[in-house]
Design an enzyme around this catalytic site. Sequence first.
Site, PDB file in Angstrom:
ATOM      1  N   ASP A  39       0.807  -1.231   0.000  1.00 30.48           N
ATOM      2  CA  ASP A  39       0.000   0.000   0.000  1.00 30.48           C
ATOM      3  C   ASP A  39       0.839   1.279   0.000  1.00 30.48           C
ATOM      4  OD1 ASP A  39      -2.294  -1.424  -0.011  1.00 30.48           O
ATOM      5  OD2 ASP A  39      -2.655  -1.288   2.142  1.00 30.48           O
ATOM      6  N   HIS A 245      28.124   4.263 -10.250  1.00 25.99           N
ATOM      7  CA  HIS A 245      26.781   4.481  -9.712  1.00 25.99           C
ATOM      8  C   HIS A 245      26.601   3.783  -8.361  1.00 25.99           C
ATOM      9  CE1 HIS A 245      25.345   5.385 -14.065  1.00 25.99           C
ATOM     10  NE2 HIS A 245      25.864   6.438 -13.482  1.00 25.99           N
ATOM     11  N   ASP A 262      28.572  12.355  -4.813  1.00 25.49           N
ATOM     12  CA  ASP A 262      27.851  12.908  -5.971  1.00 25.49           C
ATOM     13  C   ASP A 262      26.402  12.999  -5.515  1.00 25.49           C
ATOM     14  OD1 ASP A 262      26.556  13.480  -8.331  1.00 25.49           O
ATOM     15  OD2 ASP A 262      27.633  12.000  -9.532  1.00 25.49           O
ATOM     16  N   ASP A 273      23.565  19.270  -9.622  1.00 27.48           N
ATOM     17  CA  ASP A 273      24.313  18.008  -9.730  1.00 27.48           C
ATOM     18  C   ASP A 273      25.767  18.314  -9.382  1.00 27.48           C
ATOM     19  OD1 ASP A 273      25.243  15.519 -10.394  1.00 27.48           O
ATOM     20  OD2 ASP A 273      24.743  15.625 -12.524  1.00 27.48           O
ATOM     21  N   HIS A 352      33.705   7.564 -18.509  1.00 25.35           N
ATOM     22  CA  HIS A 352      32.411   8.211 -18.765  1.00 25.35           C
ATOM     23  C   HIS A 352      32.614   9.549 -19.495  1.00 25.35           C
ATOM     24  CE1 HIS A 352      32.972  11.048 -15.390  1.00 25.35           C
ATOM     25  NE2 HIS A 352      33.343  10.024 -14.630  1.00 25.35           N
ATOM     26  N   HIS A 356      26.614  16.396 -19.155  1.00 26.30           N
ATOM     27  CA  HIS A 356      25.289  16.170 -19.754  1.00 26.30           C
ATOM     28  C   HIS A 356      24.476  17.434 -19.541  1.00 26.30           C
ATOM     29  CE1 HIS A 356      24.022  15.540 -15.558  1.00 26.30           C
ATOM     30  NE2 HIS A 356      25.110  14.806 -15.433  1.00 26.30           N
ATOM     31  N   HIS A 363      19.678  14.321 -15.866  1.00 23.91           N
ATOM     32  CA  HIS A 363      20.187  14.127 -17.230  1.00 23.91           C
ATOM     33  C   HIS A 363      19.108  14.727 -18.113  1.00 23.91           C
ATOM     34  CE1 HIS A 363      22.995  10.530 -16.138  1.00 23.91           C
ATOM     35  NE2 HIS A 363      23.290  11.638 -15.512  1.00 23.91           N
ATOM     36  N   GLU A 386      32.173  17.239 -15.398  1.00 25.08           N
ATOM     37  CA  GLU A 386      32.458  16.258 -14.343  1.00 25.08           C
ATOM     38  C   GLU A 386      33.514  15.217 -14.713  1.00 25.08           C
ATOM     39  OE1 GLU A 386      29.188  13.418 -13.738  1.00 25.08           O
ATOM     40  OE2 GLU A 386      27.953  14.690 -15.019  1.00 25.08           O
ATOM     41  N   TYR A 390      39.639   7.035 -12.117  1.00 23.76           N
ATOM     42  CA  TYR A 390      39.252   5.900 -11.269  1.00 23.76           C
ATOM     43  C   TYR A 390      40.286   4.793 -11.473  1.00 23.76           C
ATOM     44  CZ  TYR A 390      35.078   8.687 -12.025  1.00 23.76           C
ATOM     45  OH  TYR A 390      34.215   9.744 -12.155  1.00 23.76           O
ATOM     46  N   ARG A 408      36.193  12.352  -8.681  1.00 24.40           N
ATOM     47  CA  ARG A 408      35.409  13.087  -9.690  1.00 24.40           C
ATOM     48  C   ARG A 408      35.107  14.464  -9.094  1.00 24.40           C
ATOM     49  NH1 ARG A 408      31.891   9.608 -10.644  1.00 24.40           N
ATOM     50  NH2 ARG A 408      30.067  10.190  -9.436  1.00 24.40           N
ATOM     51  N   GLU A 410      32.562  17.735 -10.008  1.00 20.66           N
ATOM     52  CA  GLU A 410      31.444  18.073 -10.910  1.00 20.66           C
ATOM     53  C   GLU A 410      30.806  19.397 -10.520  1.00 20.66           C
ATOM     54  OE1 GLU A 410      28.107  15.296 -10.752  1.00 20.66           O
ATOM     55  OE2 GLU A 410      27.404  16.028 -12.695  1.00 20.66           O
TER      56      GLU A 410
HETATM   57  N1  GLY Z   1      24.610  12.500 -10.657  1.00 17.04           N
HETATM   58  C1  GLY Z   1      24.456  11.925 -11.918  1.00 17.04           C
HETATM   59  C2  GLY Z   1      25.507  12.347 -12.832  1.00 17.04           C
HETATM   60  O1  GLY Z   1      26.465  12.956 -12.409  1.00 17.04           O
HETATM   61  O2  GLY Z   1      25.409  12.161 -14.016  1.00 17.04           O
HETATM   62 MN    MN Z   2      26.233  14.695 -13.645  1.00 17.71          MN
HETATM   63 MN    MN Z   3      26.513  13.912 -10.500  1.00 24.16          MN
END
Ligand code: GLY
Ligand code: MN
Ligand code: MN
Length: 439
Positions: A39, A245, A262, A273, A352, A356, A363, A386, A390, A408, A410
């Site tokens: 529920d 992730h 992040d 972000d 990566h 974005h 995103h 970003e 790694y 990272r 960002e």
């Molecule tokens: N937090 C998601 C990204 O950095 O793309």
């Molecule tokens: Mn991002």
């Molecule tokens: Mn991010």
Amino acid sequence: MKKLTQVDFKERRDRLAEEMGPHSIAIIATSPVAIRNRDADYKFRADSSFFYLTGFAEPEAVAVIETYESLDEGYTYSLFCRERNREMEIWNGYRAGIDGAIDDYEADEAYAIDLLDEEIIEKLLNKQKLFYRIGHSSEFDVRVSKWIQQADAQQRRGNESPAQVIQLDRILDEIRLFKTPQEIELMQIASNISAKAHTRAMQAVHVGMMEYALEAELNYVFGQQGCVPAYNSIVGGGANACILHYVENNQELKDGDLVLIDAACEYELYASDITRTFPVNGKFSPEQKALYEIVLNAQLAAIDAVKIGNSYKEPHHVAVRILVEGLLSLGIMQGDIEQIIKTEAYHQFYMHGTGHWLGMDVHDVGAYKQAGEWRPYEEGMVVTIEPGLYIAPDDETVDAKWRGIGIRIEDDVVATANGPLVLTKGVVKSIADIEALMA
Ligand code: GLY
Ligand code: MN
Ligand code: MN
């Protein structure tokens, strides 16, 4: 704090009607309610494009825009929504209802959502084009297909029905890609709150703390401002930072490790972000310092490349070159820089993209290429920058001292005529500033 008004939402609908042209109808549904278990639902969050056009945050709602023979006749905006219901409102909260849809949300017509299947057929008749966001919900796609068939069946009564079904996302996404000054203001607020949360996390972290406890420090700041995270927060200590992730956030933060966060909130459905990486004990080790400086230099140069007229990919190219130069200088990679870039051998350490679009969705929507080419930056586009490095904990191709370090950095950047505008300046990122804040 700033909020959009119905004037802003109406301007967006005007713009959409203009793009649709005459003899057209657009159907835009909000997100379905998602069940968490039994529920209990997930907290409802309106669909970004639906909210963009309506400002209406309740579940179970569909907006319809109809244009006629000429755009000079204007257009009709109908909102299908939940009716007011005393008992349901006692259990589940306030509803705008039909009157509210007209008085507060400026719909020209409003209907109970239960009447949608019935009312929509009349609206589809004698329209030439149907604009619909195909593919977001297979259940809704089936309903729309049935409506098209039912409208087609009315042809023998002398009615026309839409000859074209057009992917509405292509139009809306392009509009949403360019942020107005009001939208930038909302994103600045989201960025400021998120920057505060990162600053608090840097001040709160200590050896032995659990990753989730550090996440709670961020959530405290978001919650105090009535905000929610814009996406699942990543709080990764040590080698967990190498899992791009990582959202388990359930490990202990250790002396000598870095922690990568992040995490950021959304304000009035506009996202920020931010990623910062800092030492759990407040002091970078020489290896962490060396890698961090490379990522920071790459990030600063990539931000500078967010210039009007530059290709969307320019910041990535700039970042990759600096990262590879750095890896070569530390002996982590060997070989010819041009060859490493061309073969993308650097993916071993940087797998990566450099950013974005950012907006109502973290995103965000909007095409990255046009006619096969990366599009150029234009005023009002917002992008994240970003870069990271790694070094996998089990990577035996590199000296052991580098392994398990993930970094990272960002920030959120607006392309403007005066150069890149960084929205997320409110949280430090140089080694000296981080160490000073954490001292
Ligand atoms: N937090 C998601 C990204 O950095 O793309
Ligand atoms: Mn991002
Ligand atoms: Mn991010």
